[in-house]
Design an enzyme around this catalytic site. Structure first.
Site, PDB file in Angstrom:
ATOM      1  N   THR A 132       2.221  44.786  13.943  1.00  0.00           N
ATOM      2  CA  THR A 132       1.794  43.541  14.580  1.00  0.00           C
ATOM      3  C   THR A 132       1.958  43.585  16.094  1.00  0.00           C
ATOM      4  OG1 THR A 132       2.433  41.215  14.780  1.00  0.00           O
ATOM      5  CG2 THR A 132       4.150  42.700  14.077  1.00  0.00           C
ATOM      6  N   ASP A 133       1.196  42.738  16.781  1.00  0.00           N
ATOM      7  CA  ASP A 133       1.369  42.637  18.242  1.00  0.00           C
ATOM      8  C   ASP A 133       2.652  41.897  18.601  1.00  0.00           C
ATOM      9  OD1 ASP A 133       0.615  40.063  17.479  1.00  0.00           O
ATOM     10  OD2 ASP A 133      -1.032  39.879  18.905  1.00  0.00           O
ATOM     11  N   GLU A 134       3.281  41.246  17.604  1.00  0.00           N
ATOM     12  CA  GLU A 134       4.497  40.473  17.915  1.00  0.00           C
ATOM     13  C   GLU A 134       5.642  41.359  18.373  1.00  0.00           C
ATOM     14  OE1 GLU A 134       5.601  37.220  15.518  1.00  0.00           O
ATOM     15  OE2 GLU A 134       3.542  36.677  15.058  1.00  0.00           O
ATOM     16  N   TYR A 157      11.421  38.362  12.324  1.00  0.00           N
ATOM     17  CA  TYR A 157      10.246  39.057  11.771  1.00  0.00           C
ATOM     18  C   TYR A 157       9.786  40.149  12.732  1.00  0.00           C
ATOM     19  CZ  TYR A 157       5.254  39.992  11.148  1.00  0.00           C
ATOM     20  OH  TYR A 157       4.031  40.615  11.033  1.00  0.00           O
ATOM     21  N   LYS A 161       9.740  44.270  12.271  1.00  0.00           N
ATOM     22  CA  LYS A 161       8.519  45.094  12.354  1.00  0.00           C
ATOM     23  C   LYS A 161       8.675  46.152  13.460  1.00  0.00           C
ATOM     24  CE  LYS A 161       5.095  44.759  10.389  1.00  0.00           C
ATOM     25  NZ  LYS A 161       4.610  45.304   9.093  1.00  0.00           N
TER      26      LYS A 161
HETATM   27  P1  NAD Z   1       1.357  38.663   3.239  1.00  0.00           P
HETATM   28  O1  NAD Z   1       2.671  37.996   3.381  1.00  0.00           O
HETATM   29  O2  NAD Z   1       0.159  37.842   2.920  1.00  0.00           O
HETATM   30  O3  NAD Z   1       1.445  39.811   2.134  1.00  0.00           O
HETATM   31  C1  NAD Z   1       2.538  40.662   2.020  1.00  0.00           C
HETATM   32  C2  NAD Z   1       2.450  41.362   0.683  1.00  0.00           C
HETATM   33  O4  NAD Z   1       3.555  42.281   0.585  1.00  0.00           O
HETATM   34  C3  NAD Z   1       2.554  40.412  -0.503  1.00  0.00           C
HETATM   35  O5  NAD Z   1       1.588  40.737  -1.466  1.00  0.00           O
HETATM   36  C4  NAD Z   1       3.958  40.663  -1.037  1.00  0.00           C
HETATM   37  O6  NAD Z   1       4.099  40.405  -2.421  1.00  0.00           O
HETATM   38  C5  NAD Z   1       4.167  42.122  -0.683  1.00  0.00           C
HETATM   39  N1  NAD Z   1       5.584  42.477  -0.566  1.00  0.00           N
HETATM   40  C6  NAD Z   1       6.538  41.809   0.129  1.00  0.00           C
HETATM   41  N2  NAD Z   1       7.733  42.395  -0.051  1.00  0.00           N
HETATM   42  C7  NAD Z   1       7.524  43.476  -0.853  1.00  0.00           C
HETATM   43  C8  NAD Z   1       8.370  44.475  -1.397  1.00  0.00           C
HETATM   44  N3  NAD Z   1       9.683  44.483  -1.130  1.00  0.00           N
HETATM   45  N4  NAD Z   1       7.835  45.417  -2.195  1.00  0.00           N
HETATM   46  C9  NAD Z   1       6.505  45.413  -2.484  1.00  0.00           C
HETATM   47  N5  NAD Z   1       5.651  44.483  -1.995  1.00  0.00           N
HETATM   48  C10 NAD Z   1       6.162  43.519  -1.197  1.00  0.00           C
HETATM   49  O7  NAD Z   1       1.150  39.471   4.600  1.00  0.00           O
HETATM   50  P2  NAD Z   1      -0.183  39.788   5.405  1.00  0.00           P
HETATM   51  O8  NAD Z   1      -0.463  38.668   6.318  1.00  0.00           O
HETATM   52  O9  NAD Z   1      -1.213  40.257   4.453  1.00  0.00           O
HETATM   53  O10 NAD Z   1       0.328  41.016   6.294  1.00  0.00           O
HETATM   54  C11 NAD Z   1       0.242  42.346   5.806  1.00  0.00           C
HETATM   55  C12 NAD Z   1       0.794  43.300   6.859  1.00  0.00           C
HETATM   56  O11 NAD Z   1       0.060  43.151   8.070  1.00  0.00           O
HETATM   57  C13 NAD Z   1       2.249  43.021   7.226  1.00  0.00           C
HETATM   58  O12 NAD Z   1       2.885  44.260   7.424  1.00  0.00           O
HETATM   59  C14 NAD Z   1       2.177  42.250   8.538  1.00  0.00           C
HETATM   60  O13 NAD Z   1       3.322  42.483   9.323  1.00  0.00           O
HETATM   61  C15 NAD Z   1       0.943  42.871   9.155  1.00  0.00           C
HETATM   62  N6  NAD Z   1       0.191  41.991  10.085  1.00  0.00           N
HETATM   63  C16 NAD Z   1      -0.197  40.741   9.703  1.00  0.00           C
HETATM   64  C17 NAD Z   1      -0.966  39.958  10.572  1.00  0.00           C
HETATM   65  C18 NAD Z   1      -1.429  38.579  10.193  1.00  0.00           C
HETATM   66  O14 NAD Z   1      -2.001  37.886  11.036  1.00  0.00           O
HETATM   67  N7  NAD Z   1      -1.260  38.125   8.965  1.00  0.00           N
HETATM   68  C19 NAD Z   1      -1.328  40.482  11.822  1.00  0.00           C
HETATM   69  C20 NAD Z   1      -0.896  41.759  12.176  1.00  0.00           C
HETATM   70  C21 NAD Z   1      -0.156  42.526  11.287  1.00  0.00           C
HETATM   71  O1  DAU Z   2       0.232  38.174  15.837  1.00  0.00           O
HETATM   72  C1  DAU Z   2       0.281  38.712  14.560  1.00  0.00           C
HETATM   73  C2  DAU Z   2       1.144  37.829  13.674  1.00  0.00           C
HETATM   74  O2  DAU Z   2       0.404  36.636  13.447  1.00  0.00           O
HETATM   75  C3  DAU Z   2       1.512  38.499  12.357  1.00  0.00           C
HETATM   76  O3  DAU Z   2       2.307  39.603  12.612  1.00  0.00           O
HETATM   77  C4  DAU Z   2       2.262  37.522  11.443  1.00  0.00           C
HETATM   78  O4  DAU Z   2       2.490  38.103  10.185  1.00  0.00           O
HETATM   79  C5  DAU Z   2       1.405  36.279  11.263  1.00  0.00           C
HETATM   80  O5  DAU Z   2       2.106  35.323  10.485  1.00  0.00           O
HETATM   81  C6  DAU Z   2       1.029  35.684  12.615  1.00  0.00           C
HETATM   82  O6  DAU Z   2       2.193  35.142  13.284  1.00  0.00           O
HETATM   83  P1  DAU Z   2       2.153  33.737  14.065  1.00  0.00           P
HETATM   84  O7  DAU Z   2       3.510  33.214  14.121  1.00  0.00           O
HETATM   85  O8  DAU Z   2       1.388  33.862  15.322  1.00  0.00           O
HETATM   86  O9  DAU Z   2       1.218  32.925  13.019  1.00  0.00           O
HETATM   87  P2  DAU Z   2       1.331  31.449  12.405  1.00  0.00           P
HETATM   88  O10 DAU Z   2       0.083  31.254  11.616  1.00  0.00           O
HETATM   89  O11 DAU Z   2       2.627  31.175  11.763  1.00  0.00           O
HETATM   90  O12 DAU Z   2       1.239  30.544  13.723  1.00  0.00           O
HETATM   91  C7  DAU Z   2       0.154  30.640  14.632  1.00  0.00           C
HETATM   92  C8  DAU Z   2       0.443  29.699  15.798  1.00  0.00           C
HETATM   93  O13 DAU Z   2       0.371  28.352  15.323  1.00  0.00           O
HETATM   94  C9  DAU Z   2       1.823  29.860  16.383  1.00  0.00           C
HETATM   95  O14 DAU Z   2       1.762  29.634  17.776  1.00  0.00           O
HETATM   96  C10 DAU Z   2       2.641  28.752  15.716  1.00  0.00           C
HETATM   97  C11 DAU Z   2       1.617  27.661  15.504  1.00  0.00           C
HETATM   98  N1  DAU Z   2       1.807  26.793  14.333  1.00  0.00           N
HETATM   99  C12 DAU Z   2       1.972  27.390  13.124  1.00  0.00           C
HETATM  100  C13 DAU Z   2       2.140  26.642  11.987  1.00  0.00           C
HETATM  101  C14 DAU Z   2       2.357  27.297  10.646  1.00  0.00           C
HETATM  102  C15 DAU Z   2       1.745  25.421  14.457  1.00  0.00           C
HETATM  103  O15 DAU Z   2       1.566  24.876  15.572  1.00  0.00           O
HETATM  104  N2  DAU Z   2       1.905  24.667  13.328  1.00  0.00           N
HETATM  105  C16 DAU Z   2       2.104  25.211  12.097  1.00  0.00           C
HETATM  106  O16 DAU Z   2       2.256  24.459  11.105  1.00  0.00           O
END
Ligand code: NAD
Ligand code: DAU
Length: 351
Positions: A132-134, A157, A161
């Site tokens: 992630t970019d975080e 988190y 990562k």
């Molecule tokens: P998600 O939370 O929707 O899915 C995570 C999956 O991993 C789930 O299916 C869960 O059951 C599985 N999991 C969790 N713990 C586990 C374990 N111990 N063993 C086996 N499986 C397990 O997450 P996502 O949003 O699909 O993100 C997927 C990946 O991409 C993550 O590594 C996250 O850091 C990265 N990522 C997410 C975003 C985003 O915006 N969602 C952006 C950049 C990177």
């Molecule tokens: O940047 C990549 C990341 O993006 C991933 O690595 C993470 O897995 C993914 O969850 C996401 O993280 P964020 O914290 O940016 O996403 P989230 O959807 O939780 O929140 C997006 C923005 O919205 C953030 O600035 C917080 C804000 N927010 C979020 C929620 C859930 C609100 O204002 N209200 C809300 O209820």
């Protein structure tokens, strides 16, 4: 190229979209072994039809990546020759309340996978680590994250990562395990668990519930349609250089408040929905997230210039498609909301 690809976390949001993309749209010709322990975020409904449509090419195994013995067995039994590692605890707010599982899954789980892959180094062609970019922390009003930006994670988190990224890099440097890493910005699209901003706002706005905006709502995220993330990961897996990291982004910065208002306007235009009140009246400013990163913005020129990737979906069309998806897939959303899918998991996988 890859005969037996282990996809971890394939039942989550991005993993499921990735598996669907590989099987339904890409030139991938091997078999996918999806290892997921189905946490609250892992949902078998995300892959409905995959077992039936691709019986030879898709296998689900319910397993925890923290269980090294089980991971070892899977590598041997399924002759794993490549890994795409999505499995993680992924929600920042949960990591603030209870970081424990983030440390276990994101750090220890990643270590287990890397270490088992190392013990099969002669047969492993690639280990792609999805990150992630975080990990880069927060930007001010100017500038972008590049692959050279130093790591400054601000949440449990993000730091878990960051730690997993360092482990992946170390396994390349120390053991020559063929690694690639991607650091991506915020994804949105179908099958996203509605604790994340976009699906949460969509579902609450549909139902006339309040739309909780953290702090002043001026935090900025760089949104990428999930399919574009999937094409980027697959391109890196096919053409990326071992030991390299690649930033992935949408070139689409948006303040949270603007984004929520946009969702409200799109839903206001849908005359089939009950309640004609403008949905922006549902917006409620709530207490800010501790350590809330102000701005993310990705410079993905390395991926664009070296491998030729760019996002295809515009935000305007992507967000409309996404809202449409949540409106149409009421089976999915109802099940998520009622928690009934947990019962479904029990019935299907005997947990
Ligand atoms: P998600 O939370 O929707 O899915 C995570 C999956 O991993 C789930 O299916 C869960 O059951 C599985 N999991 C969790 N713990 C586990 C374990 N111990 N063993 C086996 N499986 C397990 O997450 P996502 O949003 O699909 O993100 C997927 C990946 O991409 C993550 O590594 C996250 O850091 C990265 N990522 C997410 C975003 C985003 O915006 N969602 C952006 C950049 C990177
Ligand atoms: O940047 C990549 C990341 O993006 C991933 O690595 C993470 O897995 C993914 O969850 C996401 O993280 P964020 O914290 O940016 O996403 P989230 O959807 O939780 O929140 C997006 C923005 O919205 C953030 O600035 C917080 C804000 N927010 C979020 C929620 C859930 C609100 O204002 N209200 C809300 O209820």
């Amino acid at each position: 190229m890859y005969k037996n690809l282990l996809v971890t976390g394939g039942s989550g949001f991005i993993g499921a979209n990735f598996i669907r993309y590989l099987l339904e749209e890409s030139d991938f010709s091997g078999r996918i072994i999806n290892v997921d322990n189905l946490t609250y975020a892992g949902n078998p409904d995300n892959l409905t039809g995959t077992d039936e449509n691709f019986p030879e090419k898709y296998k689900f195994i319910k397993a925890d990546i923290c269980d090294k013995e089980e991971v070892t067995k899977i590598f041997t039994e399924y002759q794993i020759d490549s890994v795409c590692h999505f499995a993680a605890e992924s929600h920042v707010d949960r990591s603030i309340v209870k970081p424990d599982t983030f440390i276990q899954t994101n750090i220890v789980g990643t270590f287990n996978l890397l270490d088992v892959a190392r013990s099969h180094i002669d047969s492993i062609k690639l280990f792609h680590h999805v990150s992630t970019d975080e990990v880069f922390g927060s930007l001010g009003a100017e500038g972008f994250f590049t692959e050279e930006t130093s790591y400054k994670p601000n949440s449990p988190y993000a730091s878990s990562k960051a730690s997993s990224d360092h482990l992946a890099r170390a396994y390349y440097k120390t053991y020559n395990l063929p690694i690639t890493i991607s650091n991506c910005s915020n994804n949105y699209g179908p099958y996203q668990f509605p604790e994340k901003m976009i699906p949460l706002m969509i579902l609450n706005a549909i139902e006339g519930e309040s739309l909780p905006v953290y702090g002043d709502g001026l935090h900025v995220r760089d949104w990428l349609y999930v399919r574009d993330h999937c094409t980027a990961v697959w391109m890196i897996m096919k053409k990326g250089i071992h030991g390299e990291t690649y930033n992935v982004g949408g070139n689409n910065e948006l303040e949270n408040l603007k984004l929520v208002k946009m969702i409200c306007e799109i839903l206001d235009d849908n005359k089939k929905l009950p309640d004609n009140r403008p949905r922006r009246e549902l917006i409620k400013f709530v207490k800010d997230r501790p350590g809330h990163d102000r701005r993310y913005a990705i410079d993905f020129s390395k991926l664009k210039n070296t491998l030729g990737w760019s996002p295809e979906e515009s935000f305007e069309s992507g967000i409309k498609k996404t809202i449409q998806w949540y409106l149409q897939n009421t089976n999915w959303t109802d099940r998520i909301k009622s928690g009934e899918y947990l019962t479904w998991v029990k019935e299907h996988y005997g947990t």
